[in-house]
Design an enzyme around this catalytic site. Structure first.
Site, PDB file in Angstrom:
ATOM      1  N   HIS A 197       0.851  -1.191   0.000  1.00  0.00           N
ATOM      2  CA  HIS A 197       0.000   0.000   0.000  1.00  0.00           C
ATOM      3  C   HIS A 197       0.888   1.243   0.000  1.00  0.00           C
ATOM      4  O   HIS A 197       2.015   1.218   0.513  1.00  0.00           O
ATOM      5  CB  HIS A 197      -0.877  -0.037   1.266  1.00  0.00           C
ATOM      6  N   ASP A 274       2.047  -4.731   7.810  1.00  0.00           N
ATOM      7  CA  ASP A 274       0.782  -4.033   7.559  1.00  0.00           C
ATOM      8  C   ASP A 274      -0.322  -5.090   7.660  1.00  0.00           C
ATOM      9  O   ASP A 274      -0.495  -5.913   6.765  1.00  0.00           O
ATOM     10  CB  ASP A 274       0.812  -3.399   6.174  1.00  0.00           C
ATOM     11  N   GLN A 277      -5.539  -5.700   6.431  1.00  0.00           N
ATOM     12  CA  GLN A 277      -6.470  -6.622   5.792  1.00  0.00           C
ATOM     13  C   GLN A 277      -6.460  -8.006   6.425  1.00  0.00           C
ATOM     14  O   GLN A 277      -7.113  -8.922   5.922  1.00  0.00           O
ATOM     15  CB  GLN A 277      -6.137  -6.735   4.293  1.00  0.00           C
ATOM     16  N   LYS A 300     -11.537  -0.568   9.550  1.00  0.00           N
ATOM     17  CA  LYS A 300     -11.661  -1.771   8.732  1.00  0.00           C
ATOM     18  C   LYS A 300     -12.113  -2.976   9.558  1.00  0.00           C
ATOM     19  O   LYS A 300     -12.293  -4.068   9.014  1.00  0.00           O
ATOM     20  CB  LYS A 300     -10.327  -2.087   8.051  1.00  0.00           C
ATOM     21  N   CYS A 443      -4.760   2.618  -3.844  1.00  0.00           N
ATOM     22  CA  CYS A 443      -3.534   3.032  -3.154  1.00  0.00           C
ATOM     23  C   CYS A 443      -2.406   2.024  -3.384  1.00  0.00           C
ATOM     24  O   CYS A 443      -1.619   1.723  -2.476  1.00  0.00           O
ATOM     25  CB  CYS A 443      -3.780   3.224  -1.655  1.00  0.00           C
TER      26      CYS A 443
END
Length: 488
Positions: A197, A274, A277, A300, A443
């Site tokens: 990202h 990261d 997700q 999220k 992104c």
């Protein structure tokens, strides 16, 4: 008939809600919506409001079991069961029933979380860590309890390893500007993948320019998964930190974080994950991963916008200088210098997003009571259904690996349709069918360039979605393709 044991939202989460004197009538009326967080006073026989308590577990769950034995409960999916908790999903958009397939961008929020946020502002709005009066003390307790909930959710070793930030982007910037500026020098290398990202790329570009370090990127395999073999080969004593996603927001692929961390530590490199997700969709155990840093965002994972968090190992946070200066992050301030608080306060300058952090804690309660492993298994089915449904449409190109026995694919698909711009697809789906998907570069411009495209459409699911949502989307997409094909 649904097996309630499949859904901890019944066996565990219902236990958090108890009326002062629960009656069978109260229980039956509360069960009407088949949903753990829509429990409220439904009849005059329920005196007072529903309050979070643990004492109701036996009576409530036994009543649910009796309802099941009587055949009252239908065989609904997890998405069907929790859907009433998300009133935003029960609406029409442009004359059609809303089908929300953009959860990778931001998830919807259950009423339980919204009420927690509203409750803070309505009943104990006050600043934290500063006042001794009742409201401030309660706000501080709830704020720090939320930090503890995040730590427990991730299985962090200590609560102080959790730093609240505005979002995952700020968390990455914190690490880049605090750890990065202190530890990187000319000749050092930062290792990333082309699938990261922008939030994982841009901060390190800025820090590299200031420090003289260089960025190195891992490409994709033929299966369109970041090349883990190449990553391993690029690791060297020059590598100071590895920046990787846990799950790609475009490809839907996941990386073997534990292995990557082990290889990186072997050459003395740190690892930042990261997890935006992954944390909302599966069990994430930071002690098992052994990553040095991990970031995620509240919005999220059924929580509010404006708050996220950084997990960092205690010894690293203790050695890092402040990222921002101001109130809260100091020990003492003199005219010519200042001393700084211990982590996490050192990195939380100024008044934080108090209500949002508290509501994030409520979101974690909500997710935990359903069960992250249950969410993972349910979404696994949705992911396969979405992928294969899209693949069956002529002219559709889905990016990322195919799901298999060995490859887990997240419940999202980025795709393109031959001859139709993704923005046209998203616009037509919204205006003609009430289907919400995302279009653009998500992104991830470097990844799109690597794939040879400028943009893609993306449908992304969460546990409140159903196979019916996917089927509705597929029908709408076929109609969209037919419409635009008529002009070709």
């Amino acid at each position: 008939m649904v097996a309630l044991s499949q859904y901890p939202s019944f066996s565990r989460c219902l236990s958090h809600f108890s009326p002062p004197s629960p009656s069978s009538h109260c229980i039956q009326t509360a069960l009407v919506k088949l949903s753990p967080f829509r429990l409220r006073r439904q009849s005059q026989s329920c005196q007072g409001s529903w309050t979070p308590r643990l004492e109701c577990r036996r009576s409530f769950c036994s009543a649910v079991a009796k309802q099941e034995e009587a055949g009252v409960l239908q065989s609904d999916s997890m998405g069907d069961i929790v859907r009433p908790d998300f009133p935003i999903l029960d609406q029409e958009v442009n004359g059609s029933k809303l089908v929300y397939l953009d959860s990778a961008a931001t998830s919807q929020k259950p009423s339980f979380v919204l009420k927690k946020l509203y409750g803070y502002y309505e009943t104990y709005n006050s600043n934290v860590h500063r006042g001794i009066h009742f409201l401030s003390a309660k706000a501080t307790d709830e704020y720090e309890l939320a930090r503890k909930k995040v730590a427990n959710f991730l299985n962090a070793e200590e609560t102080r390893e959790i730093v609240f930030t505005r979002n995952a982007t700020e968390a990455i910037n914190l690490v880049a500007n605090s750890w990065g500026l202190s530890n990187l020098a000319p000749g050092d290398e930062v290792l990333l993948t082309v699938a990261e990202h922008h939030s994982s790329i841009v901060p390190w570009q800025l820090v590299a320019k200031k420090t003289g370090a260089s960025l190195k990127f891992v490409s994709l395999t033929e299966e369109e998964i970041p090349d883990v073999g190449q990553l391993k080969s690029l690791l060297s004593k020059k590598t100071k930190i590895v920046i990787i996603h846990h799950v790609s927001n475009v490809l839907g692929s996941s990386l073997p974080v534990e292995e990557i961390v082990s290889w990186s530590h072997a050459v003395g490199a740190k690892v930042l994950v990261d997890a935006c997700q992954s944390v909302p969709h599966m069990v994430v155990n930071v002690q098992n991963l052994d990553a040095d840093f991990l970031v995620a965002s509240s919005h999220k994972m059924c929580g509010p916008t404006g708050v996220g968090f950084l997990y960092g190992k205690s010894e690293l946070l203790l050695a890092m200088p402040p990222f921002l200066g101001g109130g809260e992050m100091i020990a003492d301030v003199f005219l010519d210098h200042s001393t700084f608080a211990e982590p996490p306060s050192r990195f939380e300058a100024g008044t934080p997003a108090i209500g949002e952090a508290i509501a994030l804690g409520a979101a974690i309660d909500y997710l935990s009571n359903i069960g992250m492993q249950k969410i993972y298994e349910y979404e696994k089915e949705l992911a396969s259904h979405l992928y294969h449904s899209l693949q069956s449409i002529p002219g559709v190109r889905v990016y990322g690996p195919a799901p298999s026995e060995t490859i887990h694919r997240a419940a999202l698909c980025s795709f393109n349709v031959e001859g139709i711009h993704p923005t046209d697809i998203a616009t037509f789906l919204d205006q003609q069918h009430g289907v919400a998907i995302r279009s653009g570069h998500h992104c991830a411009q470097p990844l799109h360039r690597f794939l040879g495209i400028n943009a893609s459409a993306r449908a992304s699911l969460y546990f409140y979605n159903t196979k019916q949502d996917v089927d509705d989307f597929i029908r709408a997409l076929k109609d969209t393709i037919s419409f635009f094909s008529s002009f070709q």
